[in-house]
Design a protein around this motif. Structure first.
Motif, PDB file in Angstrom:
ATOM      1  N   THR A 236       0.831  -1.201   0.000  1.00  0.00           N
ATOM      2  CA  THR A 236       0.000   0.000   0.000  1.00  0.00           C
ATOM      3  C   THR A 236       0.866   1.252   0.000  1.00  0.00           C
ATOM      4  O   THR A 236       0.588   2.216  -0.728  1.00  0.00           O
ATOM      5  CB  THR A 236      -0.947  -0.008   1.213  1.00  0.00           C
ATOM      6  N   VAL A 237       1.911   1.267   0.810  1.00  0.00           N
ATOM      7  CA  VAL A 237       2.829   2.407   0.826  1.00  0.00           C
ATOM      8  C   VAL A 237       3.471   2.582  -0.553  1.00  0.00           C
ATOM      9  O   VAL A 237       3.564   3.710  -1.075  1.00  0.00           O
ATOM     10  CB  VAL A 237       3.912   2.214   1.908  1.00  0.00           C
ATOM     11  N   ARG A 238       3.914   1.486  -1.160  1.00  0.00           N
ATOM     12  CA  ARG A 238       4.533   1.575  -2.481  1.00  0.00           C
ATOM     13  C   ARG A 238       3.557   2.127  -3.510  1.00  0.00           C
ATOM     14  O   ARG A 238       3.909   3.018  -4.313  1.00  0.00           O
ATOM     15  CB  ARG A 238       5.002   0.190  -2.918  1.00  0.00           C
ATOM     16  N   TYR A 239       2.316   1.654  -3.484  1.00  0.00           N
ATOM     17  CA  TYR A 239       1.324   2.102  -4.464  1.00  0.00           C
ATOM     18  C   TYR A 239       0.989   3.580  -4.284  1.00  0.00           C
ATOM     19  O   TYR A 239       0.887   4.329  -5.265  1.00  0.00           O
ATOM     20  CB  TYR A 239       0.060   1.263  -4.329  1.00  0.00           C
ATOM     21  N   ALA A 255      -4.210  12.900   5.488  1.00  0.00           N
ATOM     22  CA  ALA A 255      -5.174  11.933   6.026  1.00  0.00           C
ATOM     23  C   ALA A 255      -4.697  10.495   5.780  1.00  0.00           C
ATOM     24  O   ALA A 255      -4.841   9.620   6.648  1.00  0.00           O
ATOM     25  CB  ALA A 255      -6.543  12.141   5.395  1.00  0.00           C
ATOM     26  N   LEU A 256      -4.101  10.256   4.602  1.00  0.00           N
ATOM     27  CA  LEU A 256      -3.608   8.913   4.295  1.00  0.00           C
ATOM     28  C   LEU A 256      -2.345   8.605   5.091  1.00  0.00           C
ATOM     29  O   LEU A 256      -2.119   7.464   5.490  1.00  0.00           O
ATOM     30  CB  LEU A 256      -3.350   8.773   2.800  1.00  0.00           C
ATOM     31  N   LYS A 257      -1.524   9.617   5.309  1.00  0.00           N
ATOM     32  CA  LYS A 257      -0.331   9.415   6.141  1.00  0.00           C
ATOM     33  C   LYS A 257      -0.716   8.937   7.535  1.00  0.00           C
ATOM     34  O   LYS A 257      -0.079   8.055   8.110  1.00  0.00           O
ATOM     35  CB  LYS A 257       0.469  10.717   6.245  1.00  0.00           C
ATOM     36  N   HIS A 258      -1.768   9.541   8.097  1.00  0.00           N
ATOM     37  CA  HIS A 258      -2.208   9.159   9.441  1.00  0.00           C
ATOM     38  C   HIS A 258      -2.690   7.712   9.462  1.00  0.00           C
ATOM     39  O   HIS A 258      -2.394   6.959  10.404  1.00  0.00           O
ATOM     40  CB  HIS A 258      -3.318  10.094   9.912  1.00  0.00           C
ATOM     41  N   ARG A 259      -3.431   7.325   8.438  1.00  0.00           N
ATOM     42  CA  ARG A 259      -3.920   5.941   8.381  1.00  0.00           C
ATOM     43  C   ARG A 259      -2.757   4.957   8.268  1.00  0.00           C
ATOM     44  O   ARG A 259      -2.749   3.907   8.924  1.00  0.00           O
ATOM     45  CB  ARG A 259      -4.885   5.780   7.214  1.00  0.00           C
ATOM     46  N   LEU A 260      -1.788   5.286   7.445  1.00  0.00           N
ATOM     47  CA  LEU A 260      -0.646   4.397   7.276  1.00  0.00           C
ATOM     48  C   LEU A 260       0.217   4.350   8.537  1.00  0.00           C
ATOM     49  O   LEU A 260       0.752   3.288   8.894  1.00  0.00           O
ATOM     50  CB  LEU A 260       0.196   4.853   6.088  1.00  0.00           C
ATOM     51  N   ALA A 261       0.356   5.482   9.218  1.00  0.00           N
ATOM     52  CA  ALA A 261       1.142   5.498  10.451  1.00  0.00           C
ATOM     53  C   ALA A 261       0.488   4.630  11.522  1.00  0.00           C
ATOM     54  O   ALA A 261       1.173   3.889  12.240  1.00  0.00           O
ATOM     55  CB  ALA A 261       1.295   6.934  10.954  1.00  0.00           C
ATOM     56  N   PRO A 300      -7.305  -9.176  14.394  1.00  0.00           N
ATOM     57  CA  PRO A 300      -7.822  -7.856  14.018  1.00  0.00           C
ATOM     58  C   PRO A 300      -6.830  -7.026  13.214  1.00  0.00           C
ATOM     59  O   PRO A 300      -7.224  -6.300  12.302  1.00  0.00           O
ATOM     60  CB  PRO A 300      -8.130  -7.201  15.371  1.00  0.00           C
ATOM     61  N   VAL A 301      -5.545  -7.140  13.525  1.00  0.00           N
ATOM     62  CA  VAL A 301      -4.540  -6.360  12.803  1.00  0.00           C
ATOM     63  C   VAL A 301      -4.408  -6.838  11.365  1.00  0.00           C
ATOM     64  O   VAL A 301      -4.365  -6.030  10.428  1.00  0.00           O
ATOM     65  CB  VAL A 301      -3.177  -6.428  13.519  1.00  0.00           C
ATOM     66  N   ALA A 302      -4.338  -8.151  11.156  1.00  0.00           N
ATOM     67  CA  ALA A 302      -4.215  -8.679   9.799  1.00  0.00           C
ATOM     68  C   ALA A 302      -5.419  -8.303   8.946  1.00  0.00           C
ATOM     69  O   ALA A 302      -5.276  -7.905   7.780  1.00  0.00           O
ATOM     70  CB  ALA A 302      -4.040 -10.192   9.844  1.00  0.00           C
ATOM     71  N   VAL A 303      -6.611  -8.406   9.515  1.00  0.00           N
ATOM     72  CA  VAL A 303      -7.820  -8.037   8.774  1.00  0.00           C
ATOM     73  C   VAL A 303      -7.822  -6.542   8.475  1.00  0.00           C
ATOM     74  O   VAL A 303      -8.121  -6.119   7.349  1.00  0.00           O
ATOM     75  CB  VAL A 303      -9.079  -8.446   9.562  1.00  0.00           C
ATOM     76  N   HIS A 304      -7.466  -5.733   9.457  1.00  0.00           N
ATOM     77  CA  HIS A 304      -7.427  -4.283   9.252  1.00  0.00           C
ATOM     78  C   HIS A 304      -6.429  -3.908   8.169  1.00  0.00           C
ATOM     79  O   HIS A 304      -6.716  -3.075   7.294  1.00  0.00           O
ATOM     80  CB  HIS A 304      -7.061  -3.580  10.569  1.00  0.00           C
ATOM     81  N   ALA A 305      -5.256  -4.525   8.182  1.00  0.00           N
ATOM     82  CA  ALA A 305      -4.238  -4.221   7.180  1.00  0.00           C
ATOM     83  C   ALA A 305      -4.726  -4.571   5.776  1.00  0.00           C
ATOM     84  O   ALA A 305      -4.533  -3.801   4.825  1.00  0.00           O
ATOM     85  CB  ALA A 305      -2.952  -4.977   7.500  1.00  0.00           C
ATOM     86  N   ALA A 306      -5.355  -5.731   5.644  1.00  0.00           N
ATOM     87  CA  ALA A 306      -5.851  -6.140   4.330  1.00  0.00           C
ATOM     88  C   ALA A 306      -7.000  -5.250   3.866  1.00  0.00           C
ATOM     89  O   ALA A 306      -7.086  -4.909   2.678  1.00  0.00           O
ATOM     90  CB  ALA A 306      -6.298  -7.600   4.376  1.00  0.00           C
ATOM     91  N   GLU A 307      -7.875  -4.859   4.779  1.00  0.00           N
ATOM     92  CA  GLU A 307      -8.979  -3.960   4.414  1.00  0.00           C
ATOM     93  C   GLU A 307      -8.459  -2.592   3.997  1.00  0.00           C
ATOM     94  O   GLU A 307      -8.957  -1.990   3.028  1.00  0.00           O
ATOM     95  CB  GLU A 307      -9.944  -3.838   5.591  1.00  0.00           C
TER      96      GLU A 307
END
Length: 357
Positions: A236-239, A255-261, A300-307
């Protein structure tokens, strides 16, 4: 507790496995395989198991294995999760192997360690450590009954089946009927196993063997979930660095930086929990508590990351050609494998004597 950082040997193992998967497990190939009648990549399994000896990591050298520990197996599972590799490593090299180690069946253990035989514990993928087991009937020396939700049963050469006499039986796969079930995760298919007078060889007591196997499965599953989450974050970061909107990279939007952080923090914490679980399984110290903590956090983390990966890839992420759907399905399926996060939180509360009001 020992050092949870990866050792030089573990990093070398990671590099070797990643190189192999890069060459033999590309996303387009995995997607094509899920659409075929042969979802398991047995050629890749042969390279991993026989070529690299990874099927026997948990088996002592005296019994034909590599004599490694759960830490090394966790590194392998991270890489397999990162590639959503359709191979029966978790079910055969971890779950079935742990059950055989508990039973002490050296002959069958050696066959699994070589990689030439694939084993599967005939317990539903959803079963948590310590959960009640569904057993088949033992009548006149043969086994009768139906077991559902058995992961990788279609690829198995031998099944380890709990029976109502308290025993665990080794059953040849060609003596049972394996019927594919509709599976969310197409890279780890489920099946119904029907035994109608199947012969079996008792190899030990079912309850302690299954408990040990499912505990190891839950603990090392966290490393697979880490691989899924880490891939989702990295891609996701690469894209977002490449995709432009209003003539600037989308990744530069605050806003996207915050989500990725936030996602990065969750993945870092997941890495610590998964490493702790692998180390606890290897050392035998505080194993039940550490495994419960890891699984309570990992799903929850794996699902959140994939979503997040699916959403932030926008339109391309919704296509079948992009592999994100494989990772989301693996994360969702893993979230109920070997006990849900809620089940592990309940188990953890009992272990530390922290009861609900």
């Amino acid at each position: 507790m020992t050092d949870l950082l990866y050792s030089e040997e573990e990093e070398a193992l990671r590099a070797a496995v990643r190189d192999l998967l890069t060459d033999h497990c590309d996303a387009a190939g995995v997607i094509a395989r899920t659409e075929s009648d042969a979802p398991h990549d047995l050629a890749l399994w042969k390279l991993l198991a026989e070529g690299m000896g990874l099927a026997g990591l948990l088996v002592p050298e005296a019994q034909g294995g590599q004599g490694a520990s759960h830490r090394e197996a966790a590194v392998v599972l991270e890489e397999l999760g990162r590639a959503v590799a359709p191979v029966p490593y978790l079910t055969s090299a971890v779950v079935a192997t742990e059950a055989l180690l508990a039973c002490g069946d050296e002959e069958l253990l050696g066959r699994l360690a070589s990689g030439r035989t694939v084993g599967t514990l005939a317990v539903g993928l959803h079963a948590a450590p310590g959960a009640a087991l569904k057993a088949v009937r033992l009548e006149n020396g043969t086994l009768h009954g139906e077991l559902t939700g058995i992961a990788d049963a279609a690829a198995a050469d031998v099944l380890l089946v709990p029976a109502d006499d308290g025993g665990l039986y080794a059953v040849a796969a060609d003596t049972v009927t394996v019927t594919p079930q509709t599976s969310l995760d197409l890279t780890r298919p489920l099946a119904t196993v029907t035994l109608d007078g199947a012969p079996g060889r008792r190899i030990g007591d079912a309850e302690p063997a299954v408990r040990r196997a499912l505990r190891a499965a839950a603990g090392l599953l966290a490393s697979e979930q880490l691989g899924v989450a880490d891939w989702a974050l990295t891609e996701t970061v690469r894209y977002l660095k490449e995709r432009k909107q209003f003539n600037r990279p989308v990744g530069g939007f605050q806003a996207l930086k915050h989500r990725l952080a936030q996602l990065w923090l969750e993945v870092v914490n997941l890495r610590a929990a998964a490493r702790a679980a692998a180390d606890a399984l290897a050392s035998g110290e505080d194993t039940d508590v550490t495994v419960a903590v890891a699984q309570a956090y990992a799903a929850p983390v794996a699902v959140h990351a994939a979503e997040e990966a699916l959403q932030l890839h926008a339109g391309i992420g919704m296509t079948w050609e992009h592999p994100i759907h494989l990772y989301l399905k693996r994360a969702k399926a893993d979230s109920i494998a070997y006990g849900t996060a809620g089940a592990h939180r309940e188990a953890l509360a009992e272990l530390v004597d922290l009861q609900a009001p």
